[in-house]
Design a protein around this motif. Structure first.
Motif, PDB file in Angstrom:
ATOM      1  N   ASN A 248       0.841  -1.209   0.000  1.00 57.58           N
ATOM      2  CA  ASN A 248       0.000   0.000   0.000  1.00 57.58           C
ATOM      3  C   ASN A 248       0.871   1.252   0.000  1.00 57.58           C
ATOM      4  O   ASN A 248       0.578   2.222  -0.706  1.00 57.58           O
TER       5      ASN A 248
ATOM      6  N   ALA B  54       1.094   4.248  -2.811  1.00 57.03           N
ATOM      7  CA  ALA B  54       0.716   5.632  -2.496  1.00 57.03           C
ATOM      8  C   ALA B  54       1.759   6.646  -2.967  1.00 57.03           C
ATOM      9  O   ALA B  54       1.503   7.844  -2.980  1.00 57.03           O
TER      10      ALA B  54
ATOM     11  N   ASP C 122       5.123   6.099   5.150  1.00 59.14           N
ATOM     12  CA  ASP C 122       5.521   6.424   3.780  1.00 59.14           C
ATOM     13  C   ASP C 122       5.421   7.919   3.530  1.00 59.14           C
ATOM     14  O   ASP C 122       4.788   8.651   4.290  1.00 59.14           O
TER      15      ASP C 122
ATOM     16  N   ILE D  22      -4.014  10.133   2.978  1.00 59.94           N
ATOM     17  CA  ILE D  22      -5.404   9.674   2.900  1.00 59.94           C
ATOM     18  C   ILE D  22      -6.302  10.808   3.377  1.00 59.94           C
ATOM     19  O   ILE D  22      -6.051  11.397   4.441  1.00 59.94           O
TER      20      ILE D  22
ATOM     21  N   ILE E 267     -11.041   3.065   5.268  1.00 64.05           N
ATOM     22  CA  ILE E 267      -9.996   2.187   4.699  1.00 64.05           C
ATOM     23  C   ILE E 267     -10.009   0.754   5.237  1.00 64.05           C
ATOM     24  O   ILE E 267      -9.548  -0.145   4.554  1.00 64.05           O
TER      25      ILE E 267
ATOM     26  N   PHE F 193     -13.260  -1.542   0.332  1.00 64.29           N
ATOM     27  CA  PHE F 193     -13.016  -0.128   0.084  1.00 64.29           C
ATOM     28  C   PHE F 193     -11.666   0.036  -0.601  1.00 64.29           C
ATOM     29  O   PHE F 193     -10.629  -0.337  -0.063  1.00 64.29           O
ATOM     30  N   THR F 194     -11.689   0.558  -1.793  1.00 63.36           N
ATOM     31  CA  THR F 194     -10.436   0.799  -2.504  1.00 63.36           C
ATOM     32  C   THR F 194     -10.563   2.075  -3.320  1.00 63.36           C
ATOM     33  O   THR F 194     -11.653   2.420  -3.788  1.00 63.36           O
ATOM     34  N   THR F 195      -9.457   2.769  -3.484  1.00 65.93           N
ATOM     35  CA  THR F 195      -9.448   3.945  -4.359  1.00 65.93           C
ATOM     36  C   THR F 195      -8.633   3.618  -5.616  1.00 65.93           C
ATOM     37  O   THR F 195      -8.315   4.486  -6.391  1.00 65.93           O
ATOM     38  N   LYS F 196      -8.295   2.320  -5.731  1.00 62.54           N
ATOM     39  CA  LYS F 196      -7.428   1.928  -6.855  1.00 62.54           C
ATOM     40  C   LYS F 196      -8.265   1.391  -8.009  1.00 62.54           C
ATOM     41  O   LYS F 196      -9.370   0.896  -7.804  1.00 62.54           O
TER      42      LYS F 196
ATOM     43  N   GLY G 167      -6.454  -2.951  -7.070  1.00 60.36           N
ATOM     44  CA  GLY G 167      -6.834  -3.047  -5.663  1.00 60.36           C
ATOM     45  C   GLY G 167      -8.049  -3.930  -5.474  1.00 60.36           C
ATOM     46  O   GLY G 167      -8.965  -3.922  -6.294  1.00 60.36           O
ATOM     47  N   THR G 168      -8.020  -4.713  -4.376  1.00 62.91           N
ATOM     48  CA  THR G 168      -9.190  -5.525  -4.060  1.00 62.91           C
ATOM     49  C   THR G 168      -9.960  -4.873  -2.913  1.00 62.91           C
ATOM     50  O   THR G 168     -11.104  -5.221  -2.656  1.00 62.91           O
ATOM     51  N   GLY G 169      -9.298  -3.962  -2.215  1.00 59.05           N
ATOM     52  CA  GLY G 169      -9.934  -3.339  -1.070  1.00 59.05           C
ATOM     53  C   GLY G 169     -10.047  -4.277   0.129  1.00 59.05           C
ATOM     54  O   GLY G 169     -10.782  -4.005   1.072  1.00 59.05           O
TER      55      GLY G 169
ATOM     56  N   GLY H 116      -7.062  -5.754   1.604  1.00 56.29           N
ATOM     57  CA  GLY H 116      -5.792  -5.845   2.338  1.00 56.29           C
ATOM     58  C   GLY H 116      -5.897  -5.346   3.764  1.00 56.29           C
ATOM     59  O   GLY H 116      -5.502  -6.040   4.708  1.00 56.29           O
ATOM     60  N   LEU H 117      -6.463  -4.155   3.934  1.00 58.45           N
ATOM     61  CA  LEU H 117      -6.490  -3.582   5.280  1.00 58.45           C
ATOM     62  C   LEU H 117      -7.542  -4.243   6.161  1.00 58.45           C
ATOM     63  O   LEU H 117      -7.343  -4.387   7.366  1.00 58.45           O
TER      64      LEU H 117
ATOM     65  N   THR I  67       1.717   8.811   5.195  1.00 61.55           N
ATOM     66  CA  THR I  67       0.858   8.014   6.051  1.00 61.55           C
ATOM     67  C   THR I  67       1.721   7.136   6.938  1.00 61.55           C
ATOM     68  O   THR I  67       2.772   6.665   6.507  1.00 61.55           O
TER      69      THR I  67
HETATM   70  N1  LIG Z   1      -0.156   3.945   2.779  1.00 64.91           N
HETATM   71  C1  LIG Z   1      -1.261   4.421   2.201  1.00 64.91           C
HETATM   72  N2  LIG Z   1      -1.283   5.665   1.655  1.00 64.91           N
HETATM   73  C2  LIG Z   1      -2.418   6.152   1.076  1.00 64.91           C
HETATM   74  N3  LIG Z   1      -3.571   5.467   0.988  1.00 64.91           N
HETATM   75  C3  LIG Z   1      -3.607   4.228   1.513  1.00 64.91           C
HETATM   76  C4  LIG Z   1      -2.462   3.631   2.136  1.00 64.91           C
HETATM   77  N4  LIG Z   1      -2.813   2.406   2.566  1.00 64.91           N
HETATM   78  C5  LIG Z   1      -4.108   2.242   2.224  1.00 64.91           C
HETATM   79  N5  LIG Z   1      -4.577   3.320   1.581  1.00 64.91           N
HETATM   80  C6  LIG Z   1      -5.961   3.523   1.095  1.00 64.91           C
HETATM   81  O1  LIG Z   1      -6.786   2.525   1.653  1.00 64.91           O
HETATM   82  C7  LIG Z   1      -7.442   1.806   0.625  1.00 64.91           C
HETATM   83  C8  LIG Z   1      -7.692   0.369   1.053  1.00 64.91           C
HETATM   84  O2  LIG Z   1      -6.483  -0.341   1.165  1.00 64.91           O
HETATM   85  P1  LIG Z   1      -6.504  -1.925   1.058  1.00 64.91           P
HETATM   86  O3  LIG Z   1      -7.527  -2.456   2.003  1.00 64.91           O
HETATM   87  O4  LIG Z   1      -5.105  -2.420   1.211  1.00 64.91           O
HETATM   88  O5  LIG Z   1      -7.044  -2.181  -0.383  1.00 64.91           O
HETATM   89  P2  LIG Z   1      -6.339  -1.941  -1.808  1.00 64.91           P
HETATM   90  O6  LIG Z   1      -4.872  -1.747  -1.573  1.00 64.91           O
HETATM   91  O7  LIG Z   1      -6.637  -3.185  -2.554  1.00 64.91           O
HETATM   92  O8  LIG Z   1      -7.015  -0.728  -2.369  1.00 64.91           O
HETATM   93  C9  LIG Z   1      -6.562   1.979  -0.599  1.00 64.91           C
HETATM   94  O9  LIG Z   1      -7.276   1.830  -1.797  1.00 64.91           O
HETATM   95  C10 LIG Z   1      -6.042   3.390  -0.408  1.00 64.91           C
HETATM   96  O10 LIG Z   1      -6.985   4.340  -0.844  1.00 64.91           O
END
Ligand SMILES: Nc1ncnc2c1ncn2[C@@H]1O[C@H](COP(=O)(O)OP(=O)(O)O)[C@@H](O)[C@H]1O
Ligand SMILES: [Mg+2]
Length: 290
Positions: A183, A187, A211, A216, A224, A229-232, A237-239, A241-242, A266
């Protein structure tokens, strides 16, 4: 009034289906992570294997020159003939270069060995047992695997301090660290810095992944950890990971927090107890549930 007699089995069925969906999601996130890793690992291995292969070709040609010299021991008319061949094959250069080739090839093979042992460590992903583990080793393993994803995006700084062993399922903690690192790399637009810190406060161990990425926004910050939830863009992105990471840390009786300044970067902070409270390490718990 709902008919509780018929709704209980209904509810159970629904729960079962939800659980099944959860398992499938968990699996798909793992597959995505593995796919990502496989591409990186292939690249990382390809480079040393490439130069070891080309070194072998040089070795082959050097050996054939050396054999020309040793064969001439029987056939040469005079020692001067032998000297001429020795000069002809550029013996001094060959000798020096042979040492370099061997040293470089050994280094290449060592690199491949490191990556393979990191993959072995990583592949115990299904292991469910809590055991005291060396988090620094886990972080190094993870870094070895995601190096390819990170090295073009960021300089990696490690700020490790002496920390005790942590009772955990190390493969799952590795997976969390991997998610955070990837992630962080995503970013960063051009080239930045990712800092991994460890420290401990009494019986709590802290890992931070910071980083210098785009940060965010406050709105997104609240979302997040939500599954999906993903902004990718699709495919990147699968949304998950977190949300997966959150569940893993929760299962370890720890917590995960985030601090972010849009435009600056972040920092994710994981706090884990060095030892698990008695009775809290039941291996049948729903690890990684989304
Ligand atoms: N280090 C980071 N810097 C900026 N945005 C982040 C960071 N980590 C996570 N995000 C935001 O959180 C969202 C969700 O993350 P995650 O659950 O890992 O899903 P994905 O990576 O598949 O989008 C990301 O799409 C991004 O918008
Ligand atoms: Mg992610």
């Amino acid at each position: 009034m709902p008919n509780t007699e018929s709704s209980v089995p209904e509810q159970e069925k629904l729960n079962e289906r939800l659980e099944q969906a959860n398992r499938q999601l968990l699996q798909s996130e793992k597959m995505a992570a593995i796919g990502q890793l496989a591409a990186g690992v292939a690249h990382e291995i390809n480079n040393p294997v490439g130069y070891v292969y080309s070194n072998l070709q040089s070795l082959e040609s050097y050996l054939s020159d050396l054999f020309r010299l040793t064969d001439a021991v029987d056939s040469a008319a005079s020692i001067d003939d032998l000297r001429a061949i020795k000069q002809n094959i550029d013996y001094d250069f060959l000798r020096e270069d042979l040492n370099d080739l061997l040293a470089e090839s050994r280094e290449g093979i060592e690199r491949v060995k490191t990556i393979i042992s990191a993959m072995k460590d990583f592949s115990h992903i299904e292991e469910e047992e809590f055991k005291p583990a060396d988090l620094h080793r886990g972080i190094e393993t993870t870094l070895n695997l995601v190096n390819n994803e990170l090295k073009y995006k960021a300089e990696i700084t490690k700020e490790f301090t002496d920390i005790p062993q942590v009772e955990c399922i190390i493969s799952q903690i590795n997976q969390v660290v991997m998610n955070l690192l990837i992630n962080a790399a995503h970013a960063i637009d051009n080239f930045g810095r990712i800092t991994i810190r460890t420290c401990h406060q009494q019986d709590k161990v802290i890992i931070e992944v910071e980083d210098t990425g785009k940060g965010i926004t406050q709105d997104n910050l609240n979302r997040i950890f939500e599954p999906f939830f993903t902004t990718k863009p699709i495919g990147k992105g699968t949304g998950l990971g977190l949300s997966l990471s959150f569940n893993i840390i929760e299962k370890h009786n720890g917590h995960i927090e985030v601090n972010s300044v849009p435009g600056e970067g972040t920092c994710f902070r994981i706090t884990l107890p060095a030892s698990q409270p008695p009775g809290k390490t039941d291996s049948k718990t729903d690890h990684g549930r989304i």
